[in-house]
Design an enzyme around this catalytic site. Structure first.
Site, PDB file in Angstrom:
ATOM      1  CG  ASP A   1      -2.456   0.647   0.856  1.00  0.00           C
ATOM      2  OD1 ASP A   1      -2.008   1.892   0.543  1.00  0.00           O
ATOM      3  OD2 ASP A   1      -3.552   0.498   0.895  1.00  0.00           O
TER       4      ASP A   1
ATOM      5  CG  ASP B   1       3.125   4.993  -6.901  1.00  0.00           C
ATOM      6  OD1 ASP B   1       1.955   3.560  -7.157  1.00  0.00           O
ATOM      7  OD2 ASP B   1       2.906   5.992  -7.477  1.00  0.00           O
TER       8      ASP B   1
ATOM      9  CG  ASP C   1      -7.700  -4.036  -1.596  1.00  0.00           C
ATOM     10  OD1 ASP C   1      -6.565  -4.032  -2.311  1.00  0.00           O
ATOM     11  OD2 ASP C   1      -8.247  -4.177  -0.648  1.00  0.00           O
TER      12      ASP C   1
ATOM     13  CE  LYS D   1     -10.555  -1.291  -4.650  1.00  0.00           C
ATOM     14  NZ  LYS D   1     -11.178  -1.151  -3.564  1.00  0.00           N
TER      15      LYS D   1
END
Length: 95
Positions: A5, A21, A46, A86
């Site tokens: 993250d 990143d 996600d 997603k």
């Protein structure tokens, strides 16, 4: 388990946390190197950008995150492994 993250994450037992990143080469290399040639059975993405409210821009940035995740996945996912992600469903997405 590897968690990535851009924001700091609280440590979890059994989870290797990488703050970075995923669109950056350095982060991608850190993820790939962590596996040391081993392969994952599942990769779950996600990732979502900080939403700006500009839908076209938000979709584009989320698409870049997803593209980066797919690229990294090609290096770490085993044959017949599973990739789940997603997406932002925009007006031009025909799902």
């Amino acid at each position: 388990i590897v968690a990535v993250d851009i924001q700091p994450m609280a440590p979890l037992d059994g989870v290797h946390c990488i703050q970075g990143d995923i669109t950056s080469l350095d982060t991608a290399q850190s993820i790939i190197q962590h596996f040391q040639g081993n392969r994952a059975e599942i990769v779950v993405c996600d990732g979502a950008p900080d939403v700006t409210g500009l839908h076209d821009m938000d979709e584009f940035i989320q698409g870049q995150l997803l593209l980066s995740a797919v690229n990294i996945t090609t290096h770490v996912l085993c044959k017949h492994g599973t990739f789940v992600a997603k997406i932002f469903r925009g007006r031009d997405v025909g799902l």
